[in-house]
Write an enzyme that holds these catalytic residues in place. Sequence first.
Site, PDB file in Angstrom:
ATOM      1  CG  ASP A 110      -0.368  -0.234   2.434  1.00 29.15           C
ATOM      2  OD1 ASP A 110       0.887   0.398   2.877  1.00 29.15           O
ATOM      3  OD2 ASP A 110      -0.667  -1.074   3.440  1.00 29.15           O
ATOM      4  CG  HIS A 125       4.201  -9.752  -0.470  1.00 32.76           C
ATOM      5  ND1 HIS A 125       3.640 -10.092   0.452  1.00 32.76           N
ATOM      6  CD2 HIS A 125       5.592 -10.681  -0.493  1.00 32.76           C
ATOM      7  CE1 HIS A 125       4.122 -11.309   1.087  1.00 32.76           C
ATOM      8  NE2 HIS A 125       5.276 -11.673   0.445  1.00 32.76           N
ATOM      9  CB  CYS A 133       5.437  -4.043 -19.743  1.00 32.14           C
ATOM     10  SG  CYS A 133       5.272  -4.921 -21.379  1.00 32.14           S
ATOM     11  CB  CYS A 152       3.061  -1.954 -22.234  1.00 30.41           C
ATOM     12  SG  CYS A 152       4.861  -1.397 -22.623  1.00 30.41           S
ATOM     13  CB  CYS A 155       5.119  -4.177 -26.285  1.00 27.12           C
ATOM     14  SG  CYS A 155       4.133  -4.684 -24.650  1.00 27.12           S
ATOM     15  CB  SER A 194      -1.258 -14.166   9.604  1.00 27.86           C
ATOM     16  OG  SER A 194      -0.980 -14.627   8.444  1.00 27.86           O
ATOM     17  N   PRO A 219      -2.882  -8.336  17.973  1.00 27.08           N
ATOM     18  CG  PRO A 219      -4.505  -6.943  17.270  1.00 27.08           C
ATOM     19  CD  PRO A 219      -3.179  -7.390  17.040  1.00 27.08           C
ATOM     20  CB  ALA A 236       0.196  -1.657  14.431  1.00 24.88           C
TER      21      ALA A 236
HETATM   22  P1  OAD Z   1      -2.889 -11.399   7.232  1.00 21.59           P
HETATM   23  O1  OAD Z   1      -4.165 -11.125   6.736  1.00 21.59           O
HETATM   24  O2  OAD Z   1      -2.504 -12.917   7.034  1.00 21.59           O
HETATM   25  O3  OAD Z   1      -2.585 -11.340   9.025  1.00 21.59           O
HETATM   26  C1  OAD Z   1      -2.712  -9.933   9.247  1.00 21.59           C
HETATM   27  C2  OAD Z   1      -2.441 -10.228  10.769  1.00 21.59           C
HETATM   28  O4  OAD Z   1      -2.439  -8.696  11.325  1.00 21.59           O
HETATM   29  C3  OAD Z   1      -3.391 -11.106  11.787  1.00 21.59           C
HETATM   30  O5  OAD Z   1      -2.411 -11.895  12.411  1.00 21.59           O
HETATM   31  C4  OAD Z   1      -4.085 -10.165  12.513  1.00 21.59           C
HETATM   32  O6  OAD Z   1      -4.125 -10.629  13.842  1.00 21.59           O
HETATM   33  C5  OAD Z   1      -3.095  -8.795  12.738  1.00 21.59           C
HETATM   34  N1  OAD Z   1      -3.716  -7.613  12.973  1.00 21.59           N
HETATM   35  C6  OAD Z   1      -5.076  -7.033  12.771  1.00 21.59           C
HETATM   36  N2  OAD Z   1      -5.310  -5.918  13.107  1.00 21.59           N
HETATM   37  C7  OAD Z   1      -4.256  -5.408  13.569  1.00 21.59           C
HETATM   38  C8  OAD Z   1      -3.852  -4.390  14.251  1.00 21.59           C
HETATM   39  N3  OAD Z   1      -4.591  -3.169  14.502  1.00 21.59           N
HETATM   40  N4  OAD Z   1      -2.463  -4.248  14.584  1.00 21.59           N
HETATM   41  C9  OAD Z   1      -1.611  -5.332  14.585  1.00 21.59           C
HETATM   42  N5  OAD Z   1      -2.063  -6.392  14.107  1.00 21.59           N
HETATM   43  C10 OAD Z   1      -3.236  -6.579  13.690  1.00 21.59           C
HETATM   44  O7  OAD Z   1      -1.659 -10.624   6.586  1.00 21.59           O
HETATM   45  P2  OAD Z   1      -0.208 -10.970   6.189  1.00 21.59           P
HETATM   46  O8  OAD Z   1       0.476 -11.567   7.243  1.00 21.59           O
HETATM   47  O9  OAD Z   1       0.405  -9.479   6.066  1.00 21.59           O
HETATM   48  O10 OAD Z   1       0.386 -11.077   0.134  1.00 21.59           O
HETATM   49  O11 OAD Z   1      -0.345 -11.730   5.001  1.00 21.59           O
HETATM   50  C11 OAD Z   1       1.079 -12.047   4.242  1.00 21.59           C
HETATM   51  C12 OAD Z   1       0.679 -11.990   2.578  1.00 21.59           C
HETATM   52  O12 OAD Z   1      -0.496 -12.849   2.403  1.00 21.59           O
HETATM   53  C13 OAD Z   1       0.068 -10.589   2.198  1.00 21.59           C
HETATM   54  O13 OAD Z   1       1.477  -9.904   1.859  1.00 21.59           O
HETATM   55  C14 OAD Z   1      -0.442 -10.718   0.938  1.00 21.59           C
HETATM   56  C15 OAD Z   1      -1.428 -12.034   1.278  1.00 21.59           C
HETATM   57  O14 OAD Z   1      -1.505 -12.953   0.434  1.00 21.59           O
HETATM   58  C16 OAD Z   1      -0.003 -10.455  -1.202  1.00 21.59           C
HETATM   59  O15 OAD Z   1      -0.833  -9.945  -1.524  1.00 21.59           O
HETATM   60  C17 OAD Z   1       1.227 -11.140  -2.253  1.00 21.59           C
END
Ligand code: OAD
Length: 248
Positions: A110, A125, A133, A152, A155, A194, A219, A236
Site C-alpha cells: 500500500d 511483495h 510490462c 504498455c 508494446c 499472521s 492482537p 500496531a
Molecule cells: P494476514 O491477513 O494474513 O494477517 C494479518 C495479521 O494482522 C493477523 O495476524 C491479525 O491478527 C493482525 N492484526 C489485525 N489488526 C491488527 C492491528 N490493528 N495491529 C496489529 N496487528 C493486527 O496478513 P499478512 O500476514 O500481511 O500477499 O499476509 C501476508 C501476505 O498474504 C500478504 O502480503 C498478501 C497475502 O496474500 C500478497 O498480496 C502478495
Amino acid sequence: MISAAQYDNNIDLFPERFRKIIFFTGAGMSAESGIPTYRGEGGVWHQYRWDEYACQEAFEHHPEKVLEFHRIRREKIGECEPHEGHLVIARLEKKYWRLQNIQVITQNIDGLHQRAGTKNVTELHGSIWKYRCDPCQKLFSIQQGESGIDKCPLCKKWVRPHIVWFGDYLDPDILYRVGNEIRRCDLFISVGTSGTVWPAAGFHKLASQSGALCIEINPEETENSGYFRHTFRERAGSSLSKLFGKYI
Ligand code: OAD
C-alpha cells in the site's frame, strides 16, 4: 506475555543500543488506516477468491477483471492515511538517521510507510502503485489520484500490477539482501502479520537464530508467537507508540 501497563518498566528499546532494528510489517500494520487484512473475518481473501484476482493465470485469462480489482483496491488505499504507528517508525528513522540502523521490511503493497515519511523501506511483495510490462521489462509508477494504465505504451500489451501474486517467486535479489539484513539485525519487531506466507513466515526464526531480540505486536496469537521473546497483544498504533514514543 507483557501487558500494556508493564511496557515502560520491562523493556528498554532505546534505538542507540541496537546495531540494526528491523520492523517487519504485515497487513495488520495497515488495518488501523482502514485497509482490510487478508485473512480472518473481513479479510480480502474471504471476500474475493485469490485464484480469480491474484495470480498470473487469472491475469492471462481475464486481464481486465484483474486490473479492475487492483484499480479499485488502489483507489480505496489512496483514500487511507498512515496512522500513529507508521508515524512513530518514520520519526524514529528521522531522529536516529545518523545511525542508519532502522529499516522497514514490509509485506504490504500500500505504500503507507513511505507516505508516513519512512525512507528505508523494502517492499517484499511489490507495490499497488506500480505496474510492469514483462515482455519489455519496464516498470511504471502511478501517483495517487491517477487512474493507471492498462496497456504498455511501448508494446501495447497488458501491463500487470507489480505485486507478488500467488504462485509468483519473490525477487531473488531482494530476498538475498533481506536475508543478510535480518541476519545482521539485533532487534526484530514483527507487526501485524499472521506469518503464514513463505518465505516471510520464516524471517522471525532467522532473526532469532542470529541472536536478535524478537518482539511480536499482534492482537491475536499467531503460529509463530512462541518464537518471540516479548509479545504485545495490542494494535500496531498504540503498541508502537508505547514502545517507542518516548524516544522520538
Ligand atoms: P494476514 O491477513 O494474513 O494477517 C494479518 C495479521 O494482522 C493477523 O495476524 C491479525 O491478527 C493482525 N492484526 C489485525 N489488526 C491488527 C492491528 N490493528 N495491529 C496489529 N496487528 C493486527 O496478513 P499478512 O500476514 O500481511 O500477499 O499476509 C501476508 C501476505 O498474504 C500478504 O502480503 C498478501 C497475502 O496474500 C500478497 O498480496 C502478495
